[in-house]
Design a protein around this motif. Structure first.
Motif, PDB file in Angstrom:
ATOM      1  N   GLN A 229       0.813  -1.208   0.000  1.00 22.35           N
ATOM      2  CA  GLN A 229       0.000   0.000   0.000  1.00 22.35           C
ATOM      3  C   GLN A 229       0.855   1.270   0.000  1.00 22.35           C
ATOM      4  OE1 GLN A 229      -3.382  -0.076  -0.248  1.00 22.35           O
ATOM      5  NE2 GLN A 229      -3.021  -2.267  -0.524  1.00 22.35           N
ATOM      6  N   GLN A 230       2.145   1.110   0.198  1.00 16.78           N
ATOM      7  CA  GLN A 230       3.047   2.249   0.250  1.00 16.78           C
ATOM      8  C   GLN A 230       3.903   2.319  -1.014  1.00 16.78           C
ATOM      9  OE1 GLN A 230       4.019   4.602   3.074  1.00 16.78           O
ATOM     10  NE2 GLN A 230       1.872   4.166   3.530  1.00 16.78           N
ATOM     11  N   LYS A 231       4.357   3.522  -1.309  1.00 14.25           N
ATOM     12  CA  LYS A 231       5.326   3.714  -2.370  1.00 14.25           C
ATOM     13  C   LYS A 231       6.644   4.161  -1.745  1.00 14.25           C
ATOM     14  CE  LYS A 231       2.278   6.436  -4.225  1.00 14.25           C
ATOM     15  NZ  LYS A 231       1.561   7.430  -5.064  1.00 14.25           N
ATOM     16  N   LYS A 232       7.704   3.994  -2.484  1.00 18.52           N
ATOM     17  CA  LYS A 232       9.019   4.436  -2.005  1.00 18.52           C
ATOM     18  C   LYS A 232       9.755   5.107  -3.156  1.00 18.52           C
ATOM     19  CE  LYS A 232      13.275   2.914   0.292  1.00 18.52           C
ATOM     20  NZ  LYS A 232      13.140   3.850   1.431  1.00 18.52           N
ATOM     21  N   VAL A 233      10.222   6.320  -2.927  1.00 12.92           N
ATOM     22  CA  VAL A 233      11.019   7.032  -3.916  1.00 12.92           C
ATOM     23  C   VAL A 233      12.478   6.625  -3.723  1.00 12.92           C
ATOM     24  CG1 VAL A 233      11.781   9.284  -4.739  1.00 12.92           C
ATOM     25  CG2 VAL A 233       9.422   8.972  -3.984  1.00 12.92           C
ATOM     26  N   THR A 234      13.060   6.105  -4.756  1.00 18.83           N
ATOM     27  CA  THR A 234      14.445   5.641  -4.676  1.00 18.83           C
ATOM     28  C   THR A 234      15.419   6.559  -5.400  1.00 18.83           C
ATOM     29  OG1 THR A 234      14.143   4.235  -6.632  1.00 18.83           O
ATOM     30  CG2 THR A 234      13.719   3.241  -4.472  1.00 18.83           C
ATOM     31  N   GLY A 235      14.889   7.616  -6.051  1.00 18.84           N
ATOM     32  CA  GLY A 235      15.774   8.544  -6.740  1.00 18.84           C
ATOM     33  C   GLY A 235      15.015   9.391  -7.733  1.00 18.84           C
ATOM     34  N   ILE A 236      15.753   9.972  -8.655  1.00 18.60           N
ATOM     35  CA  ILE A 236      15.145  10.782  -9.710  1.00 18.60           C
ATOM     36  C   ILE A 236      15.772  10.428 -11.050  1.00 18.60           C
ATOM     37  CG2 ILE A 236      14.694  12.705  -8.136  1.00 18.60           C
ATOM     38  CD1 ILE A 236      17.055  14.193  -9.492  1.00 18.60           C
ATOM     39  N   ASP A 448       8.508   7.577   4.179  1.00 18.29           N
ATOM     40  CA  ASP A 448       9.537   8.527   4.614  1.00 18.29           C
ATOM     41  C   ASP A 448      10.709   8.621   3.643  1.00 18.29           C
ATOM     42  OD1 ASP A 448       8.011   9.082   6.794  1.00 18.29           O
ATOM     43  OD2 ASP A 448       9.289   8.070   8.258  1.00 18.29           O
ATOM     44  N   SER A 449      10.414   8.421   2.347  1.00 17.12           N
ATOM     45  CA  SER A 449      11.470   8.538   1.339  1.00 17.12           C
ATOM     46  C   SER A 449      11.343   9.808   0.513  1.00 17.12           C
ATOM     47  CB  SER A 449      11.431   7.328   0.392  1.00 17.12           C
ATOM     48  OG  SER A 449      10.198   7.301  -0.336  1.00 17.12           O
ATOM     49  N   LEU A 450      10.219  10.534   0.687  1.00 19.65           N
ATOM     50  CA  LEU A 450       9.954  11.738  -0.088  1.00 19.65           C
ATOM     51  C   LEU A 450       9.592  12.867   0.867  1.00 19.65           C
ATOM     52  CD1 LEU A 450       9.531  13.194  -2.820  1.00 19.65           C
ATOM     53  CD2 LEU A 450       7.174  12.329  -2.807  1.00 19.65           C
ATOM     54  N   PHE A 451      10.276  13.981   0.708  1.00 19.23           N
ATOM     55  CA  PHE A 451      10.104  15.122   1.607  1.00 19.23           C
ATOM     56  C   PHE A 451       9.807  16.352   0.765  1.00 19.23           C
ATOM     57  CE2 PHE A 451      11.415  18.427   4.598  1.00 19.23           C
ATOM     58  CZ  PHE A 451      11.049  17.915   5.836  1.00 19.23           C
ATOM     59  N   ILE A 452       8.824  17.140   1.193  1.00 19.31           N
ATOM     60  CA  ILE A 452       8.465  18.365   0.477  1.00 19.31           C
ATOM     61  C   ILE A 452       8.926  19.563   1.289  1.00 19.31           C
ATOM     62  CG2 ILE A 452       6.141  18.467   1.507  1.00 19.31           C
ATOM     63  CD1 ILE A 452       5.154  19.598  -1.195  1.00 19.31           C
TER      64      ILE A 452
END
Length: 532
Positions: A229-236, A448-452
């Motif tokens: 149910q969660q996503k994780k940002v690993t980079g750009i 907690d992998s993406l911060f605005i």
């Protein structure tokens, strides 16, 4: 939890990104890389060199008067000390010890004073609240604020220095002198482009890496993994096709943030203020001298209500002879299609790249043959996105409404400028939150992998030297007075939400407004007005 060993990617090298990188590096974070589409290492944040972010500007207001907002008042007072220490360090440096674009003669903060004025004889409620708050919480700074028309205050102001009487005369023609307000001699302006150059220099000294310019520094999309149910940002992924991986991605891209983070359009919106310029020829020293910071203050002015409401600001002349005037009594938005990036976030690069890229601007659906499964995302994807002189679809004018009000105010207050007319314009894009407080928090749903880090709402630049300390605290799980104030929050139905709920059919959408023609930049009957 983020640690000093974490690999951190920051998207955006404006005030939020620079201040965050600066404070993280000071705290011992060793692996920080900042990406930005602008080649700030070559154009030095100078807006005349093609920069169109809000931080890349010739000047910004510095004030400590914050109406009743005690947290921001305290933060501004703290920031003032750092600005002055930076001024001192620069003045004491040799030319070779400073970065390109900066000299020992440059001041980042010029305390030329700021007049807060409003039409009418009665002190405006927000001004009175600001003075009361300062009196209760920082009385030593309240002593440096002087109420117009108060005999005791005006006598004290004269004791401080004769120049303040001259500065008062320069702004006494607003509303034919029928104004209320106060002057703060500890306020003034920051030289924004020079400040950013210096902040980036300090970051690099502490080991922060920068990847700048189109296309290596321009983000194409975030790299997102679905984990239940969660996503994780690993980079750009940047526009040169390269992927950059990290433990945390901080998006501090100002008004472009909602087009990078799909959920952010419910928390913030890109809105533009109208900015106009008058360029004074160098041979007109009769105007250069009175508008010099030594003789002229920053001014705020408010008058009227409803459609006639004016809220504007003006600055002293720059070293290049440019006078800047701003109007934000009515904001502007620009709905554009961001479906391509949003589809990549939802469906992944492989699924989307096989389809033709959508047009820059579309109507309700894209005409480029997008797959049916993407239509729902596409219909949601028209969000306000900055459109500037340097966009793919450039714009070189401003809304006629704000321009007309500015002409009226400037011609009345400074008739000696009317013969010039406005010589240039700019849409200055801000990032409004639902309540004008910043949005600095982890984005829900991303483990907690993406911060605005954005939501400046037109009043953040003054905090460049100190803002990142509180970003650092939030990242490290340390609560302070700003944790709840800047938490993630979104627009709610039935509430005003600072205009974020209006959407592209609202009254400030640019396509619904009459835009100015270059002929409108001239002042009507300028020859007559200038002799008043």
């Amino acid at each position: 939890m983020v640690s000093s060993e974490s690999k951190i990617i920051i998207v955006g090298a404006g005030v939020f990104g620079l201040s965050t990188a600066f404070w993280l590096a000071r705290e011992g974070y060793k692996n920080i890389t900042v990406f930005d589409r602008c080649a700030f290492d070559k154009n030095y944040y100078n807006p005349s060199n093609g920069c169109d972010g809000a931080s890349a500007d010739i000047n910004k207001v510095f004030r400590m008067a914050y109406w009743g907002k005690l947290e921001y008042q305290a933060l501004a007072i703290e920031a003032r000390d750092v600005w002055l220490s930076w001024n001192k360090r620069i003045a004491e440096s040799g030319p070779s010890d400073l970065p390109a674009g900066l000299t020992p003669e440059d001041k980042l903060l010029d305390m030329c004073g700021c007049y807060f004025l409003a039409a009418g004889p009665t002190l405006r409620g927000s001004y009175a609240e600001s003075l009361d708050t300062m009196e209760r919480t920082a009385p030593e700074f309240r002593k440096m604020q002087f109420v117009k028309g108060n005999a005791e205050d005006e006598e004290r102001l004269g004791i401080i220095g004769a120049k303040w009487a001259g500065k008062h005369r320069m702004v006494q023609k607003f509303n034919r002198g029928n104004t209320n307000g106060f002057v703060d001699v500890n306020a003034g302006f920051t030289i924004a482009d020079k400040a950013c150059v210096y902040a980036r220099f300090l970051c690099e000294q502490d080991g922060v890496k920068f990847v700048l310019g189109d296309s290596q520094g321009k983000i194409e999309t975030m790299v997102v993994e679905q984990r239940g149910q969660q996503k994780k940002v690993t980079g750009i992924q940047t526009c040169d096709g390269r992927s950059h991986f990290g433990d945390l991605v901080i998006v501090a891209a100002g008004s472009w943030t909602p087009s990078i983070i799909p959920e952010a359009h419910r928390a913030i919106e890109a809105t533009a203020g109208t900015v106009m310029f008058i360029d004074i020829p160098r041979h007109r020293q009769d105007l250069w001298e009175p508008f010099h910071p030594d003789n002229f203050p920053v001014w705020f002015y408010q008058k009227g209500d409803g459609d006639d409401y004016f809220e504007g600001v003006g600055f002293p002349i720059t070293k290049e002879g440019r006078l800047k005037f701003g109007f934000r009594g009515r904001k502007v938005s620009e709905a554009q299609c961001s479906c391509y990036r949003l589809m990549i976030q939802m469906f992944g690069c492989r699924a989307v790249h096989q389809f033709p890229r959508p047009s820059h601007r579309t109507q309700s659906v894209c005409s480029k043959g997008l797959p049916m499964f993407a239509m729902h995302a596409h219909k949601r994807s028209r969000i306000s996105t900055p459109r500037t002189k340097y966009s793919n679809n450039p714009i070189g004018t401003v809304p006629l409404h704000g321009l007309s009000l500015m002409k009226e105010v400037v011609a009345e207050a400074f008739p000696e400028l009317a013969d010039f007319g406005f010589t240039d314009s700019k849409l200055c894009w801000y990032t409004d939150s639902i309540d004008n407080d910043y949005v600095i928090d982890f984005v829900p749903g991303y483990s907690d992998s993406l911060f605005i880090c954005t939501g400046g709402s037109g009043h953040a630049f003054k905090f460049l030297p100190i803002l990142g300390r509180h970003v650092k605290n939030r990242l490290g799980g340390v609560s302070d007075q700003f944790t709840s104030l800047w938490k993630w929050r979104v627009a709610e139905g039935g509430k005003e939400n600072n205009g974020l709920s209006e959407g592209e059919t609202g009254p400030r959408e640019m396509s619904n407004l009459q835009m100015a023609d270059p002929r409108d930049f001239k002042f009507e009957n300028a020859g007559v007005v200038s002799k008043l």
